[in-house]
Design a protein around this motif. Structure first.
Motif, PDB file in Angstrom:
ATOM      1  N   ASP A  90       0.839  -1.192  -0.031  1.00  0.00           N
ATOM      2  CA  ASP A  90      -0.065   0.097   0.192  1.00  0.00           C
ATOM      3  C   ASP A  90       1.039   1.103   0.033  1.00  0.00           C
ATOM      4  O   ASP A  90       1.386   1.611   1.281  1.00  0.00           O
ATOM      5  CB  ASP A  90      -0.904   0.181   1.219  1.00  0.00           C
ATOM      6  CG  ASP A  90      -1.729   1.168   1.292  1.00  0.00           C
ATOM      7  OD1 ASP A  90      -1.788   1.786   0.350  1.00  0.00           O
ATOM      8  OD2 ASP A  90      -2.513   1.464   2.369  1.00  0.00           O
ATOM      9  N   ILE A  91       1.010   1.891  -1.055  1.00  0.00           N
ATOM     10  CA  ILE A  91       1.796   3.061  -1.393  1.00  0.00           C
ATOM     11  C   ILE A  91       1.084   4.388  -1.126  1.00  0.00           C
ATOM     12  O   ILE A  91       1.700   5.384  -1.292  1.00  0.00           O
ATOM     13  CB  ILE A  91       2.624   3.087  -2.693  1.00  0.00           C
ATOM     14  CG1 ILE A  91       1.605   3.143  -3.847  1.00  0.00           C
ATOM     15  CG2 ILE A  91       3.397   1.710  -2.640  1.00  0.00           C
ATOM     16  CD1 ILE A  91       2.353   3.377  -4.992  1.00  0.00           C
ATOM     17  N   ALA A  92      -0.340   4.445  -0.818  1.00  0.00           N
ATOM     18  CA  ALA A  92      -1.100   5.529  -0.675  1.00  0.00           C
ATOM     19  C   ALA A  92      -0.624   6.577   0.112  1.00  0.00           C
ATOM     20  O   ALA A  92      -0.625   7.648  -0.027  1.00  0.00           O
ATOM     21  CB  ALA A  92      -2.459   5.001  -0.617  1.00  0.00           C
ATOM     22  N   ASN A  93      -0.099   5.892   1.322  1.00  0.00           N
ATOM     23  CA  ASN A  93       0.026   6.924   2.627  1.00  0.00           C
ATOM     24  C   ASN A  93       1.610   7.190   2.504  1.00  0.00           C
ATOM     25  O   ASN A  93       2.187   7.799   3.421  1.00  0.00           O
ATOM     26  CB  ASN A  93      -0.326   6.313   3.657  1.00  0.00           C
ATOM     27  CG  ASN A  93      -1.883   6.139   3.997  1.00  0.00           C
ATOM     28  OD1 ASN A  93      -2.534   6.989   3.306  1.00  0.00           O
ATOM     29  ND2 ASN A  93      -2.317   5.053   4.309  1.00  0.00           N
ATOM     30  N   LEU A  94       2.434   6.720   1.707  1.00  0.00           N
ATOM     31  CA  LEU A  94       3.939   7.145   1.481  1.00  0.00           C
ATOM     32  C   LEU A  94       4.055   8.376   1.020  1.00  0.00           C
ATOM     33  O   LEU A  94       3.345   8.671   0.210  1.00  0.00           O
ATOM     34  CB  LEU A  94       4.762   5.873   0.703  1.00  0.00           C
ATOM     35  CG  LEU A  94       4.836   4.500   1.079  1.00  0.00           C
ATOM     36  CD1 LEU A  94       5.419   3.808  -0.188  1.00  0.00           C
ATOM     37  CD2 LEU A  94       5.718   4.671   2.414  1.00  0.00           C
ATOM     38  N   PRO A  95       5.062   8.919   1.548  1.00  0.00           N
ATOM     39  CA  PRO A  95       5.462  10.496   1.069  1.00  0.00           C
ATOM     40  C   PRO A  95       5.914  10.306  -0.552  1.00  0.00           C
ATOM     41  O   PRO A  95       6.420   8.995  -0.739  1.00  0.00           O
ATOM     42  CB  PRO A  95       6.875  10.701   1.794  1.00  0.00           C
ATOM     43  CG  PRO A  95       6.627   9.911   3.213  1.00  0.00           C
ATOM     44  CD  PRO A  95       5.882   8.577   2.867  1.00  0.00           C
ATOM     45  N   VAL A  96       5.895  11.199  -1.303  1.00  0.00           N
ATOM     46  CA  VAL A  96       6.000  11.119  -2.627  1.00  0.00           C
ATOM     47  C   VAL A  96       7.497  10.635  -2.897  1.00  0.00           C
ATOM     48  O   VAL A  96       7.981   9.805  -3.878  1.00  0.00           O
ATOM     49  CB  VAL A  96       6.132  12.408  -3.283  1.00  0.00           C
ATOM     50  CG1 VAL A  96       6.540  12.428  -4.830  1.00  0.00           C
ATOM     51  CG2 VAL A  96       4.637  13.072  -3.318  1.00  0.00           C
ATOM     52  N   CYS A  97       8.453  10.963  -1.939  1.00  0.00           N
ATOM     53  CA  CYS A  97       9.915  10.790  -2.098  1.00  0.00           C
ATOM     54  C   CYS A  97      10.236   9.341  -1.955  1.00  0.00           C
ATOM     55  O   CYS A  97      11.375   8.771  -2.120  1.00  0.00           O
ATOM     56  CB  CYS A  97      10.796  11.427  -1.326  1.00  0.00           C
ATOM     57  SG  CYS A  97      10.235  11.470   0.520  1.00  0.00           S
ATOM     58  N   LEU A  98       9.439   8.480  -1.377  1.00  0.00           N
ATOM     59  CA  LEU A  98       9.385   7.098  -1.072  1.00  0.00           C
ATOM     60  C   LEU A  98       8.547   6.067  -1.719  1.00  0.00           C
ATOM     61  O   LEU A  98       8.605   4.989  -1.722  1.00  0.00           O
ATOM     62  CB  LEU A  98       9.050   6.750   0.297  1.00  0.00           C
ATOM     63  CG  LEU A  98       9.891   7.393   1.442  1.00  0.00           C
ATOM     64  CD1 LEU A  98       9.427   7.067   2.827  1.00  0.00           C
ATOM     65  CD2 LEU A  98      11.317   7.463   1.395  1.00  0.00           C
ATOM     66  N   LYS A  99       7.840   6.794  -2.961  1.00  0.00           N
ATOM     67  CA  LYS A  99       6.970   5.887  -3.857  1.00  0.00           C
ATOM     68  C   LYS A  99       8.044   5.305  -5.009  1.00  0.00           C
ATOM     69  O   LYS A  99       8.969   5.840  -5.136  1.00  0.00           O
ATOM     70  CB  LYS A  99       5.970   6.814  -4.498  1.00  0.00           C
ATOM     71  CG  LYS A  99       4.935   7.079  -3.384  1.00  0.00           C
ATOM     72  CD  LYS A  99       3.685   7.811  -3.876  1.00  0.00           C
ATOM     73  CE  LYS A  99       2.549   8.032  -2.662  1.00  0.00           C
ATOM     74  NZ  LYS A  99       1.480   8.596  -3.217  1.00  0.00           N
ATOM     75  N   PRO A 100       7.423   4.043  -5.567  1.00  0.00           N
ATOM     76  CA  PRO A 100       8.434   3.553  -6.679  1.00  0.00           C
ATOM     77  C   PRO A 100       8.683   4.303  -7.797  1.00  0.00           C
ATOM     78  O   PRO A 100      10.227   4.264  -8.161  1.00  0.00           O
ATOM     79  CB  PRO A 100       7.351   2.566  -7.456  1.00  0.00           C
ATOM     80  CG  PRO A 100       6.232   2.231  -6.243  1.00  0.00           C
ATOM     81  CD  PRO A 100       6.253   3.610  -5.599  1.00  0.00           C
ATOM     82  N   ASN A 101       8.296   5.201  -8.395  1.00  0.00           N
ATOM     83  CA  ASN A 101       8.850   5.870  -9.567  1.00  0.00           C
ATOM     84  C   ASN A 101       9.755   6.930  -8.927  1.00  0.00           C
ATOM     85  O   ASN A 101      10.595   7.370  -9.806  1.00  0.00           O
ATOM     86  CB  ASN A 101       7.518   6.658 -10.072  1.00  0.00           C
ATOM     87  CG  ASN A 101       6.533   6.057 -10.951  1.00  0.00           C
ATOM     88  OD1 ASN A 101       6.990   4.806 -11.104  1.00  0.00           O
ATOM     89  ND2 ASN A 101       5.427   6.406 -11.207  1.00  0.00           N
ATOM     90  N   PHE A 102       9.753   7.343  -7.862  1.00  0.00           N
ATOM     91  CA  PHE A 102      10.670   8.427  -7.500  1.00  0.00           C
ATOM     92  C   PHE A 102      12.027   7.628  -6.905  1.00  0.00           C
ATOM     93  O   PHE A 102      13.109   8.125  -7.254  1.00  0.00           O
ATOM     94  CB  PHE A 102      10.215   9.209  -6.071  1.00  0.00           C
ATOM     95  CG  PHE A 102      10.952  10.413  -5.602  1.00  0.00           C
ATOM     96  CD1 PHE A 102      10.698  11.688  -6.118  1.00  0.00           C
ATOM     97  CD2 PHE A 102      11.981  10.213  -5.059  1.00  0.00           C
ATOM     98  CE1 PHE A 102      11.600  12.621  -5.630  1.00  0.00           C
ATOM     99  CE2 PHE A 102      12.972  11.285  -4.290  1.00  0.00           C
ATOM    100  CZ  PHE A 102      12.605  12.431  -4.786  1.00  0.00           C
ATOM    101  N   ILE A 103      12.011   6.644  -6.013  1.00  0.00           N
ATOM    102  CA  ILE A 103      13.118   6.117  -5.511  1.00  0.00           C
ATOM    103  C   ILE A 103      13.985   5.139  -6.803  1.00  0.00           C
ATOM    104  O   ILE A 103      15.208   5.237  -6.536  1.00  0.00           O
ATOM    105  CB  ILE A 103      12.773   4.928  -4.755  1.00  0.00           C
ATOM    106  CG1 ILE A 103      12.139   3.709  -5.098  1.00  0.00           C
ATOM    107  CG2 ILE A 103      11.922   5.547  -3.170  1.00  0.00           C
ATOM    108  CD1 ILE A 103      11.860   2.587  -4.156  1.00  0.00           C
ATOM    109  N   ALA A 104      13.309   4.815  -7.795  1.00  0.00           N
ATOM    110  CA  ALA A 104      14.194   4.324  -8.752  1.00  0.00           C
ATOM    111  C   ALA A 104      15.145   5.275  -9.464  1.00  0.00           C
ATOM    112  O   ALA A 104      15.993   4.626 -10.115  1.00  0.00           O
ATOM    113  CB  ALA A 104      13.088   3.628  -9.811  1.00  0.00           C
TER     114      ALA A 104
END
Length: 274
Positions: A90-104
């Motif tokens: 569940d990535i809905a509550n993750l900060p933007v900087c920790l979401k898949p498209n960002f961390i990659a």
């Protein structure tokens, strides 16, 4: 784990009795004492990469200490991305900087995934909640900061029914790995993009109060002493130079204190700058 091991053995090795190679004993001398050195069984690196797919986030340290092969498995980009996909659903509550498209596409992949696990993986998130509820007094928490240099401080106002202010003091607990970086995300091509962590050597003191107080002191001053009143609602901190011959000291007094907490880089409440 035994079932997994048996599966791997049958797929990649000769029969079980063939795998058990003879243990070679050799007398060696250490500090003028004779000891027997035994050589173990070497397993291909692929085996450790396969086993790594079956460990939980809280087991990573133990797994990495087994041997060089297991350590090499957990230092790969693939391991951390697979771990992220398995345990962060569940990535809905993750900060933007920790979401898949960002961390990659950003440096510090491992660092960001560990942070994401403390947000979204129940076992680690619950550990943070338990630490917050420990019966450690404010005095015991602040004692850990004596002698550390405070690089900067700031405050924020929280929107609550009753006016509340949060003061944050950023202390250095180690020497920065690269002091030439002018921006948090500025990283040279020779740096380790997997392990890069701007905040690894810092700890943040978070103090929540009801009454606003203007805070000013010299940057990079060390915390020399602190005290709290009998009701634990007034915090006094003394900053200055660690050199005993320097008498320049600055005092900060925060009243109506409602909470004191120490935050490390993996904590969900740590004030990261990304």
């Amino acid at each position: 784990m035994n079932d997994v091991t048996e599966c791997i053995r049958s797929e990649y090795f000769l029969p079980k009795e063939k795998v058990r190679s003879r243990v070679m004993k050799k007398d060696v001398s250490i500090n003028n004492k004779k000891v027997i050195k035994k050589s173990g069984i070497y397993y291909p690196l692929d085996i450790w990469f396969i086993l790594a797919n079956y460990i939980k986030p809280e087991q990573i340290h133990t797994f990495s200490c087994i041997c060089r092969g297991s350590y090499q498995a957990i230092t790969s980009r693939k391991f951390w991305m697979d771990l992220y996909k398995r345990y962060i659903t569940d990535i809905a509550n993750l900060p933007v900087c920790l979401k898949p498209n960002f961390i990659a596409n950003k440096p510090g992949l491992k660092t960001r995934i560990v942070r994401a696990l403390f947000f979204a993986y129940p076992n680690l998130n619950n550990r943070v909640l338990r630490e917050n509820s420990l019966e450690m007094t404010n005095v015991e928490l602040l004692q850990q900061l004596i002698g550390l240099r405070c690089h900067n401080t700031w405050y924020k106002i929280e929107s609550t029914l009753k006016s509340s202010h949060t003061y944050l003091f950023r202390f250095q607990v180690g020497e920065p790995k690269d002091q030439n970086l002018s921006q948090p995300n500025e990283i040279s091509s020779t740096n380790d993009h997997l392990n890069h962590n701007d905040e690894e050597d810092y700890i943040v003191l978070q103090v929540k109060v009801q009454d606003f107080t203007r805070v000013q002191f010299t940057a990079d001053a060390a915390l020399l002493d602190f005290s709290m009143d009998t009701n634990l609602t007034t915090l006094k901190m003394v900053f200055g130079c660690l050199d005993e011959d320097d008498g320049n000291e600055e005092c900060i007094v925060l009243k109506s204190v409602s909470g004191v907490q120490l935050l490390r880089w993996w904590h969900p409440s740590y004030p990261h700058r990304d």
